[in-house]
Scaffold this motif. Structure first.
Motif, mmCIF file in Angstrom:
data_model
loop_
_atom_site.group_PDB
_atom_site.id
_atom_site.type_symbol
_atom_site.label_atom_id
_atom_site.label_comp_id
_atom_site.label_asym_id
_atom_site.label_seq_id
_atom_site.Cartn_x
_atom_site.Cartn_y
_atom_site.Cartn_z
ATOM 1 N N ARG A 148 0.842 -1.196 0.000
ATOM 2 C CA ARG A 148 0.000 0.000 0.000
ATOM 3 C C ARG A 148 0.876 1.244 0.000
ATOM 4 O O ARG A 148 1.914 1.275 0.662
ATOM 5 C CB ARG A 148 -0.909 0.004 1.237
ATOM 6 C CG ARG A 148 -1.991 -1.052 1.223
ATOM 7 C CD ARG A 148 -2.785 -1.038 2.525
ATOM 8 N NE ARG A 148 -2.063 -1.703 3.592
ATOM 9 C CZ ARG A 148 -2.273 -2.965 3.984
ATOM 10 N NH1 ARG A 148 -3.196 -3.694 3.365
ATOM 11 N NH2 ARG A 148 -1.581 -3.486 4.963
ATOM 12 N N LEU A 149 0.399 2.266 -0.716
ATOM 13 C CA LEU A 149 1.133 3.526 -0.784
ATOM 14 C C LEU A 149 0.142 4.675 -0.854
ATOM 15 O O LEU A 149 -0.829 4.622 -1.610
ATOM 16 C CB LEU A 149 2.049 3.539 -2.010
ATOM 17 C CG LEU A 149 2.943 4.759 -2.233
ATOM 18 C CD1 LEU A 149 4.211 4.346 -2.985
ATOM 19 C CD2 LEU A 149 2.227 5.851 -3.016
ATOM 20 N N GLY A 150 0.407 5.706 -0.058
ATOM 21 C CA GLY A 150 -0.432 6.887 -0.099
ATOM 22 C C GLY A 150 0.349 8.155 0.193
ATOM 23 O O GLY A 150 1.201 8.164 1.091
ATOM 24 N N ASP A 151 0.103 9.211 -0.564
ATOM 25 C CA ASP A 151 0.643 10.544 -0.286
ATOM 26 C C ASP A 151 -0.461 11.355 0.370
ATOM 27 O O ASP A 151 -1.510 11.618 -0.249
ATOM 28 C CB ASP A 151 1.108 11.211 -1.574
ATOM 29 C CG ASP A 151 2.331 10.537 -2.170
ATOM 30 O OD1 ASP A 151 2.941 9.697 -1.486
ATOM 31 O OD2 ASP A 151 2.671 10.846 -3.328
ATOM 32 N N VAL A 152 -0.252 11.740 1.643
ATOM 33 C CA VAL A 152 -1.328 12.314 2.457
ATOM 34 C C VAL A 152 -0.822 13.473 3.305
ATOM 35 O O VAL A 152 0.384 13.703 3.431
ATOM 36 C CB VAL A 152 -1.916 11.231 3.405
ATOM 37 C CG1 VAL A 152 -2.557 10.105 2.606
ATOM 38 C CG2 VAL A 152 -0.817 10.678 4.325
ATOM 39 N N VAL A 153 -1.755 14.169 3.906
ATOM 40 C CA VAL A 153 -1.461 15.157 4.937
ATOM 41 C C VAL A 153 -1.520 14.451 6.288
ATOM 42 O O VAL A 153 -2.424 13.652 6.538
ATOM 43 C CB VAL A 153 -2.474 16.316 4.899
ATOM 44 C CG1 VAL A 153 -2.260 17.266 6.080
ATOM 45 C CG2 VAL A 153 -2.379 17.068 3.582
ATOM 46 N N LEU A 154 -0.561 14.737 7.172
ATOM 47 C CA LEU A 154 -0.554 14.190 8.531
ATOM 48 C C LEU A 154 -0.647 15.347 9.522
ATOM 49 O O LEU A 154 0.242 16.206 9.553
ATOM 50 C CB LEU A 154 0.708 13.372 8.795
ATOM 51 C CG LEU A 154 0.950 12.131 7.932
ATOM 52 C CD1 LEU A 154 2.222 11.421 8.362
ATOM 53 C CD2 LEU A 154 -0.240 11.179 7.991
ATOM 54 N N ASP A 155 -1.706 15.353 10.318
ATOM 55 C CA ASP A 155 -1.836 16.401 11.330
ATOM 56 C C ASP A 155 -0.878 16.193 12.490
ATOM 57 O O ASP A 155 -0.443 17.169 13.127
ATOM 58 C CB ASP A 155 -3.280 16.428 11.854
ATOM 59 C CG ASP A 155 -4.265 16.955 10.828
ATOM 60 O OD1 ASP A 155 -3.842 17.769 9.983
ATOM 61 O OD2 ASP A 155 -5.441 16.553 10.860
ATOM 62 N N ARG A 166 3.529 17.202 2.409
ATOM 63 C CA ARG A 166 2.807 15.945 2.588
ATOM 64 C C ARG A 166 3.764 14.850 3.036
ATOM 65 O O ARG A 166 4.969 15.057 3.139
ATOM 66 C CB ARG A 166 2.113 15.544 1.280
ATOM 67 C CG ARG A 166 0.958 16.461 0.905
ATOM 68 C CD ARG A 166 0.331 16.086 -0.427
ATOM 69 N NE ARG A 166 -0.844 16.907 -0.663
ATOM 70 C CZ ARG A 166 -2.068 16.563 -0.290
ATOM 71 N NH1 ARG A 166 -2.282 15.403 0.321
ATOM 72 N NH2 ARG A 166 -3.094 17.366 -0.520
ATOM 73 N N PHE A 167 3.181 13.659 3.265
ATOM 74 C CA PHE A 167 3.977 12.519 3.686
ATOM 75 C C PHE A 167 3.580 11.309 2.854
ATOM 76 O O PHE A 167 2.412 11.156 2.476
ATOM 77 C CB PHE A 167 3.749 12.210 5.173
ATOM 78 C CG PHE A 167 4.297 13.252 6.095
ATOM 79 C CD1 PHE A 167 5.541 13.089 6.693
ATOM 80 C CD2 PHE A 167 3.572 14.407 6.371
ATOM 81 C CE1 PHE A 167 6.051 14.049 7.541
ATOM 82 C CE2 PHE A 167 4.070 15.381 7.220
ATOM 83 C CZ PHE A 167 5.317 15.204 7.810
ATOM 84 N N ARG A 168 4.558 10.479 2.580
ATOM 85 C CA ARG A 168 4.288 9.223 1.879
ATOM 86 C C ARG A 168 4.245 8.085 2.907
ATOM 87 O O ARG A 168 5.201 7.893 3.675
ATOM 88 C CB ARG A 168 5.338 8.936 0.822
ATOM 89 C CG ARG A 168 5.162 7.579 0.118
ATOM 90 C CD ARG A 168 5.885 7.534 -1.203
ATOM 91 N NE ARG A 168 5.285 8.495 -2.130
ATOM 92 C CZ ARG A 168 5.760 8.746 -3.354
ATOM 93 N NH1 ARG A 168 6.853 8.126 -3.769
ATOM 94 N NH2 ARG A 168 5.163 9.623 -4.134
ATOM 95 N N ILE A 169 3.155 7.365 2.896
ATOM 96 C CA ILE A 169 2.975 6.195 3.748
ATOM 97 C C ILE A 169 3.113 4.954 2.884
ATOM 98 O O ILE A 169 2.411 4.813 1.871
ATOM 99 C CB ILE A 169 1.583 6.188 4.423
ATOM 100 C CG1 ILE A 169 1.282 7.547 5.074
ATOM 101 C CG2 ILE A 169 1.482 5.048 5.412
ATOM 102 C CD1 ILE A 169 2.116 7.854 6.267
ATOM 103 N N VAL A 170 4.016 4.065 3.244
ATOM 104 C CA VAL A 170 4.202 2.808 2.529
ATOM 105 C C VAL A 170 4.057 1.676 3.526
ATOM 106 O O VAL A 170 4.648 1.729 4.618
ATOM 107 C CB VAL A 170 5.590 2.744 1.851
ATOM 108 C CG1 VAL A 170 5.749 1.430 1.101
ATOM 109 C CG2 VAL A 170 5.788 3.923 0.922
#
Length: 384
Positions: free
Chosen positions: A62-69, A94-98
């Motif tokens: 899984r991979l997502g580019d998101v905003v992290l509060d 933003r941050f990439r979550i893998v």
């Protein structure tokens, strides 16, 4: 060009004509060679009839580019029996979550990744979803692994993901792809400019295909470590991580291998110096602030005349020349009298002080002149 897509090509003995579909319709362009850098689904590779053997995907990450509060500390990663997750900052804030988990071990497509799934899977591993919101990209990636059977067929060549596909572990594919291009670029230039016979392009496959085979091996090994969530698998990861932390030489060797810095192109001469084929470090020279990488040229080999009196500094057609000793050289370079560096930074030839150096003091029949016949022009830089 965006919006333009290669649909096929025809090849003659002297050129390649490429068919392209663009916004305004179809058209053709012609060139001496065609290099397929069009990804794992390469149209160029398929049209050339080059086999792409390998293994299908058995893992879907899984991979997502998101905003992290509430982002975690820099460099955050976690691996448990619930899976693994890594968080990396991106330039736009933003941050990439893998991540992967036990449910990632599947050959069935589970549907497009959603933000809710990425939140749940991240929290299951890290204990927090870090205030994840506003995704700009959500995707799944697999571990299908393939290697092109040929990197060159006639006037068609392959580089990057068109030549090799693998699990995206640590950016190794980017390193290998860039090095493919660096290896091929100067050889194409030398061939097109008439400095070298066309047979030089055959060395592209000979040098880079083995590197692609190592990439396949390394990425499969990393996939095994990254996708095992049993107690035995977790213990294997812990053992391996501990060895990396306590064995600096092993850690360095692995890092150099994974980054491609350990690549050595074999010499046809069994008597070649051990440095031949290795990647030269960014050597420093006495009397100048310029280092080796600043002196490399895309259109010529660089001859390093390291003799105290510059005895190799003679007329040298097709070579750039740097005369003068090294400043605090690495141990392997301390006894060198001369070295020839390719445009891609690899050592083409080297000789030590005790070598007889056939032709070392003459431009007639010099081994470095024969090797550097692909060069053009001449430039010299002396230390002051």
């Amino acid at each position: 060009m965006r919006g333009h897509r290669v649909t096929g090509f025809t090849e003659t003995g002297r050129a390649v004509t490429v068919q392209v579909m663009g916004p305004g319709g179809t058209y053709e362009i012609e060139g001496a060679y065609l290099v397929g850098c069009d990804g794992t689904g390469s149209t160029v590779r398929t049209a050339a009839g080059i086999d792409f053997p390998g293994t299908p995907s058995t893992v879907l990450g899984r991979l997502g580019d998101v905003v992290l509060d509430n982002p975690p500390p820099s460099g955050f990663s976690s691996f448990t029996d619930q899976g693994g997750v890594m968080v990396a900052p991106l330039p736009d804030g933003r941050f990439r979550i893998v991540g992967v988990g036990p449910d990632s071990l599947t050959t069935e497509w589970p549907g497009d990744l959603t933000l809710d799934e990425l939140r749940r899977s991240t929290a299951a591993v890290a204990g927090d979803d870090f205030g994840m919101r506003d995704p700009s990209w959500l995707s799944r990636f697999g571990n299908a692994t393939r290697l092109a059977a040929e990197y060159r067929r006639g006037r068609v060549l392959l580089a990057g993901d068109a030549a090799h596909q693998h699990f995206p572990t640590g950016g190794v594919g980017m390193n290998v792809g860039i090095q493919d291009a660096h290896n091929l670029g100067w050889k194409l230039a030398a061939t097109l400019n008439g400095r070298s016979p066309e047979t030089l392009l055959d060395t592209y496959h000979a040098e880079r295909h083995p590197v692609g085979a190592q990439l396949v091996e390394h990425s499969r090994a990393q996939t095994a470590l990254m996708t095992t969530f049993t107690p035995e698998g977790l213990d294997l990861r812990a053992l391996f991580s501990g060895m990396l932390a306590t064995q600096p030489a092993f850690n360095l060797a692995l890092a150099e291998r994974l980054t491609g810095l350990a690549v050595r192109y074999p010499s046809a001469d069994p008597a070649a110096h051990p440095l031949t084929g290795t990647r030269a470090p960014d050597l420093a020279f006495t009397g100048t602030d310029k280092s080796l990488f600043e002196l490399l040229r895309p259109d010529a080999h660089l001859l390093l005349d390291l003799t105290p009196d510059g005895t190799l500094d003679r007329p040298t057609h097709g070579l750039a020349v740097r005369t003068g000793p090294l400043d605090r050289p690495p141990a392997a370079w301390r006894e060198l009298r001369a070295s020839l560096i390719r445009p891609d930074g690899h050592v083409a030839w080297a000789a030590e002080r005790e070598d007889t150096g056939e032709g070392m003091d003459s431009t007639q029949g010099s081994p470095w002149r024969k090797i550097a016949e692909t060069g053009s022009g001449q430039s010299r830089e002396r230390n002051s």
